[in-house]
Design a protein around this motif. Structure first.
Motif, PDB file in Angstrom:
ATOM      1  N   GLY A 193      41.993 -18.157  31.792  1.00 23.57           N
ATOM      2  CA  GLY A 193      42.748 -17.681  30.628  1.00 23.57           C
ATOM      3  C   GLY A 193      42.136 -16.437  30.029  1.00 23.57           C
ATOM      4  O   GLY A 193      42.089 -15.373  30.650  1.00 23.57           O
ATOM      5  N   ASN A 194      41.606 -16.583  28.825  1.00 16.83           N
ATOM      6  CA  ASN A 194      41.048 -15.459  28.077  1.00 16.83           C
ATOM      7  C   ASN A 194      39.570 -15.208  28.387  1.00 16.83           C
ATOM      8  O   ASN A 194      38.948 -14.327  27.813  1.00 16.83           O
ATOM      9  CB  ASN A 194      41.211 -15.727  26.573  1.00 16.83           C
ATOM     10  CG  ASN A 194      40.787 -17.148  26.214  1.00 16.83           C
ATOM     11  OD1 ASN A 194      40.766 -18.035  27.073  1.00 16.83           O
ATOM     12  ND2 ASN A 194      40.418 -17.370  24.981  1.00 16.83           N
TER      13      ASN A 194
ATOM     14  N   ASN B 165      40.906  -6.106  33.269  1.00 12.32           N
ATOM     15  CA  ASN B 165      41.711  -7.286  32.924  1.00 12.32           C
ATOM     16  C   ASN B 165      41.944  -7.288  31.418  1.00 12.32           C
ATOM     17  O   ASN B 165      41.065  -7.715  30.655  1.00 12.32           O
ATOM     18  CB  ASN B 165      40.985  -8.588  33.297  1.00 12.32           C
ATOM     19  CG  ASN B 165      40.813  -8.737  34.777  1.00 12.32           C
ATOM     20  OD1 ASN B 165      41.668  -9.300  35.451  1.00 12.32           O
ATOM     21  ND2 ASN B 165      39.702  -8.240  35.291  1.00 12.32           N
ATOM     22  N   LYS B 166      43.116  -6.860  31.011  1.00  8.17           N
ATOM     23  CA  LYS B 166      43.367  -6.706  29.579  1.00  8.17           C
ATOM     24  C   LYS B 166      43.382  -8.058  28.827  1.00  8.17           C
ATOM     25  O   LYS B 166      43.137  -8.112  27.627  1.00  8.17           O
ATOM     26  CB  LYS B 166      44.678  -5.954  29.329  1.00  8.17           C
ATOM     27  CG  LYS B 166      44.638  -4.522  29.846  1.00  8.17           C
ATOM     28  CD  LYS B 166      43.564  -3.687  29.136  1.00  8.17           C
ATOM     29  CE  LYS B 166      43.267  -2.388  29.878  1.00  8.17           C
ATOM     30  NZ  LYS B 166      41.885  -1.977  29.909  1.00  8.17           N
ATOM     31  N   ASN B 167      43.657  -9.155  29.529  1.00 12.47           N
ATOM     32  CA  ASN B 167      43.726 -10.454  28.834  1.00 12.47           C
ATOM     33  C   ASN B 167      42.355 -11.091  28.620  1.00 12.47           C
ATOM     34  O   ASN B 167      42.225 -12.069  27.887  1.00 12.47           O
ATOM     35  CB  ASN B 167      44.593 -11.452  29.616  1.00 12.47           C
ATOM     36  CG  ASN B 167      46.026 -10.992  29.635  1.00 12.47           C
ATOM     37  OD1 ASN B 167      46.456 -10.263  28.738  1.00 12.47           O
ATOM     38  ND2 ASN B 167      46.767 -11.371  30.662  1.00 12.47           N
ATOM     39  N   VAL B 168      41.358 -10.566  29.282  1.00 10.17           N
ATOM     40  CA  VAL B 168      40.016 -11.154  29.150  1.00 10.17           C
ATOM     41  C   VAL B 168      39.348 -10.621  27.884  1.00 10.17           C
ATOM     42  O   VAL B 168      39.157  -9.421  27.716  1.00 10.17           O
ATOM     43  CB  VAL B 168      39.154 -10.837  30.390  1.00 10.17           C
ATOM     44  CG1 VAL B 168      37.708 -11.240  30.169  1.00 10.17           C
ATOM     45  CG2 VAL B 168      39.710 -11.549  31.601  1.00 10.17           C
ATOM     46  N   LEU B 169      38.991 -11.559  26.983  1.00 14.89           N
ATOM     47  CA  LEU B 169      38.360 -11.151  25.722  1.00 14.89           C
ATOM     48  C   LEU B 169      36.873 -11.476  25.716  1.00 14.89           C
ATOM     49  O   LEU B 169      36.126 -11.015  24.863  1.00 14.89           O
ATOM     50  CB  LEU B 169      39.040 -11.873  24.552  1.00 14.89           C
ATOM     51  CG  LEU B 169      40.563 -11.672  24.456  1.00 14.89           C
ATOM     52  CD1 LEU B 169      41.145 -12.499  23.326  1.00 14.89           C
ATOM     53  CD2 LEU B 169      40.891 -10.193  24.270  1.00 14.89           C
TER      54      LEU B 169
ATOM     55  N   ASP C 260      41.806 -20.730  26.826  1.00 16.66           N
ATOM     56  CA  ASP C 260      43.236 -20.953  26.630  1.00 16.66           C
ATOM     57  C   ASP C 260      43.873 -20.548  27.953  1.00 16.66           C
ATOM     58  O   ASP C 260      44.002 -19.368  28.264  1.00 16.66           O
ATOM     59  CB  ASP C 260      43.720 -20.061  25.475  1.00 16.66           C
ATOM     60  CG  ASP C 260      45.165 -20.382  25.127  1.00 16.66           C
ATOM     61  OD1 ASP C 260      45.812 -21.097  25.906  1.00 16.66           O
ATOM     62  OD2 ASP C 260      45.628 -19.899  24.075  1.00 16.66           O
ATOM     63  N   TYR C 261      44.210 -21.540  28.740  1.00 17.64           N
ATOM     64  CA  TYR C 261      44.513 -21.303  30.151  1.00 17.64           C
ATOM     65  C   TYR C 261      45.889 -21.844  30.514  1.00 17.64           C
ATOM     66  O   TYR C 261      46.281 -22.915  30.040  1.00 17.64           O
ATOM     67  CB  TYR C 261      43.420 -22.030  30.957  1.00 17.64           C
ATOM     68  CG  TYR C 261      43.646 -22.096  32.439  1.00 17.64           C
ATOM     69  CD1 TYR C 261      43.396 -20.997  33.253  1.00 17.64           C
ATOM     70  CD2 TYR C 261      44.099 -23.267  33.039  1.00 17.64           C
ATOM     71  CE1 TYR C 261      43.582 -21.068  34.628  1.00 17.64           C
ATOM     72  CE2 TYR C 261      44.291 -23.345  34.414  1.00 17.64           C
ATOM     73  CZ  TYR C 261      44.033 -22.244  35.193  1.00 17.64           C
ATOM     74  OH  TYR C 261      44.221 -22.302  36.550  1.00 17.64           O
ATOM     75  N   ARG C 262      46.625 -21.115  31.315  1.00 18.31           N
ATOM     76  CA  ARG C 262      47.939 -21.568  31.776  1.00 18.31           C
ATOM     77  C   ARG C 262      47.934 -21.732  33.285  1.00 18.31           C
ATOM     78  O   ARG C 262      47.365 -20.903  34.001  1.00 18.31           O
ATOM     79  CB  ARG C 262      49.012 -20.540  31.408  1.00 18.31           C
ATOM     80  CG  ARG C 262      49.495 -20.695  29.996  1.00 18.31           C
ATOM     81  CD  ARG C 262      50.170 -19.434  29.511  1.00 18.31           C
ATOM     82  NE  ARG C 262      49.987 -19.315  28.085  1.00 18.31           N
ATOM     83  CZ  ARG C 262      50.808 -19.831  27.185  1.00 18.31           C
ATOM     84  NH1 ARG C 262      51.873 -20.498  27.573  1.00 18.31           N
ATOM     85  NH2 ARG C 262      50.570 -19.698  25.904  1.00 18.31           N
TER      86      ARG C 262
ATOM     87  N   GLU D 222      49.869 -25.548  29.574  1.00 15.32           N
ATOM     88  CA  GLU D 222      48.825 -24.812  28.857  1.00 15.32           C
ATOM     89  C   GLU D 222      47.673 -25.778  28.568  1.00 15.32           C
ATOM     90  O   GLU D 222      47.908 -26.921  28.179  1.00 15.32           O
ATOM     91  CB  GLU D 222      49.409 -24.287  27.531  1.00 15.32           C
ATOM     92  CG  GLU D 222      48.431 -23.409  26.785  1.00 15.32           C
ATOM     93  CD  GLU D 222      49.002 -22.852  25.477  1.00 15.32           C
ATOM     94  OE1 GLU D 222      50.198 -23.067  25.198  1.00 15.32           O
ATOM     95  OE2 GLU D 222      48.218 -22.226  24.741  1.00 15.32           O
TER      96      GLU D 222
END
Ligand SMILES: C[S@@+](CC[C@H](N)C(=O)[O-])C[C@H]1O[C@@H](n2cnc3c(N)ncnc32)[C@H](O)[C@@H]1O
Length: 342
Positions: free
Chosen positions: A98-99, A121-125, A155-157, A162
Motif C-alpha cells: 500500500g502506502n 512510486n508516488k503512492n509510497v509515503l 493501507d493495502y488493497r 482493503e
C-alpha cells in the motif's frame, strides 16, 4: 512463466546467449537467490529448443514468477545513475504494501534506495527496512524507519479488498496475493470455510467478499492480528466472516464437523495441526495445506507425510492439485497441496 535458473557464475554468459537468441524478456525483472539467477524467457519455447538452451547455458528452465519492469525498471535506472555502480552490486528490489515500501537495507545504501523508491512510486509515503527474517509463533519481523512519514500502519488493497494493519505486529506478504485469489475463486456458495492461522484476515476476507453466501471463520492466535482482522471485516463489510482469537487446536472444538474447506497458511508447522483438521472437517472436506520444501522433492515428501497421517486415521486422501506458491529461500519454495479428505 518460464525462467532460466543458472548459477551466478554463469549468469552473464547465459544472459548474453538469451539476448543473442532473442529469448530474454526485457519487460520482466531478473531476480536472484544466494547462488542462482533467474532470467525471464520470452514466449513459448519448444522442447527441442529447451534442451538447446539448457545445454548452451548450463542452466535449467523452470517455471518462475517475475515482476514486470516499468516502475521498478525506472527505480533501478535512477539508482544506477546515482550510485554509479551496477544495480546488482549494491541494491535489491523492494516490496510495496500500500502506502509503505519495504526494503532489505542490510549492507546496502538504504537512504539512496528509499529516495529512488519514493521518486518513482508516488503512492509510497514511507520506506522502512526489514530487520531480519519472519520469526516466532506470530511470524512477525522487526522494521526500522528509513525515509518519509514515520508510519507503520499499512493501507493495502488486494483483489478487491482493503486491509489496514500494523506491519510490525502481524504477518503479511503481498507475494501470496495470487494464491489468495486462487483459493477464493474455488469456494462455492454456502460452503463453510475455516481459515486457520488467519493473521489480520486476507484469506478469510477475500473469500467472504468473493463468495457472499459462504460462511467463513478465521482463527488467529496473535491478539493484535485478530484485532486487525475484526477491523478489516468491518472495513470490507464482510458480515459472513467471523474472527476467532485463540489457538487452532483449542478453537477447533467449537467448530467440530463444520468445514467443507480448510485453509492452512502456516507452512512452517501446518503438519502439527492435522489433528485439528480432523476435528473441524466434515466427512468430505477440501484442505489447502501449505509447506516449505525443496523445489524438486518437496511435493513428494509432503504428500507422503500427509497421506500417512490421514490413512492411519482411516481417512481417504486424494490430491486434487499441487503448486509452488513462491520462492521462500535460496533452497526452499512454499508449496500448496489441495487435498480432498474423504
Ligand atoms: C504465516 S502467517 C499467515 C497469516 C495470514 N493467513 C496471511 O496470509 O497473511 C501465520 C499466522 O498464524 C498464526 N498462528 C501461529 N500459530 C497459531 C495457532 N496455533 N493457532 C492460531 N494461529 C496461529 C500466527 O500468529 C500468524 O498470524
Amino acid at each position: 512463466m518460464l525462467g532460466l535458473k543458472v548459477h551466478k557464475k554463469g549468469a552473464e554468459t547465459a544472459k548474453r546467449y538469451l539476448v543473442k537468441n532473442a529469448l530474454l524478456d526485457n519487460q520482466l525483472i531478473v531476480f536472484g537467490s544466494n547462488s542462482f539467477i533467474y532470467l525471464p524467457i520470452k514466449g513459448e519455447i519448444s522442447p527441442k529448443k529447451k534442451q538447446g538452451v539448457e545445454k548452451a547455458t548450463g542452466g535449467k528452465l523452470v517455471s518462475s514468477k517475475f515482476e514486470k519492469s516499468g516502475v521498478k525498471g525506472k527505480y533501478r535506472e535512477l539508482l544506477q545513475k546515482r550510485l554509479g555502480k551496477s544495480y546488482d552490486d549494491v541494491t535489491k528490489s523492494y516490496d510495496i504494501v500500500g502506502n509503505i515500501a519495504l526494503i532489505d537495507a542490510k549492507g546496502r545504501p538504504a537512504t539512496q534506495m528509499a529516495k529512488a523508491i519514493m521518486q518513482t512510486n508516488k503512492n509510497v509515503l514511507t520506506v522502512i527496512s526489514k530487520g531480519g527474517a519472519v520469526s516466532g509463533k506470530y511470524r512477525v519481523r522487526k522494521y526500522a524507519h528509513i525515509l518519509g512519514k514515520k508510519n507503520f500502519i499499512a493501507d493495502y488493497r488486494e483483489n478487491g479488498i482493503e486491509l489496514k494493519f500494523d506491519i510490525r505486529k502481524t504477518f503479511f506478504s503481498s507475494r501470496l496475493a495470487f494464491e489468495r485469489l486462487r483459493i477464493a475463486k474455488l469456494v462455492r456458495p454456502k460452503e463453510n470455510v475455516v481459515v486457520m492461522f488467519a493473521g489480520m484476515g486476507p484469506f478469510a476476507i477475500e473469500i467472504g467478499k468473493m463468495q457472499r453466501q459462504a460462511n467463513v471463520v478465521g482463527i488467529e492466535l496473535n491478539k493484535d492480528a485478530c484485532r486487525y482482522m475484526k477491523q478489516n471485516i468491518a472495513l470490507n463489510k464482510t458480515g459472513n466472516v467471523v474472527a476467532e482469537l485463540g489457538n487452532v487446536k483449542r478453537v477447533a472444538d467449537k467448530y467440530k464437523g463444520f468445514a467443507d474447506r480448510i485453509v492452512m497458511p502456516l507452512p512452517k508447522t501446518a503438519f502439527e495441526f492435522l489433528g485439528a483438521v480432523l476435528k473441524v472437517a466434515k466427512r468430505k472436506c477440501i484442505v489447502h495445506y501449505y509447506a516449505f520444501g525443496d523445489r524438486e522433492t518437496g511435493f513428494e515428501d509432503e504428500i507422503k507425510k500427509v497421506r500417512n497421517f490421514f490413512e492411519k486415521k482411516g481417512r481417504k486422501v486424494k490430491i486434487l492439485d499441487k503448486r509452488v506458491v513462491r520462492q521462500y529461500s535460496a533452497k526452499e519454495v512454499e508449496i500448496v497441496l489441495d487435498i480432498l479428505v474423504g
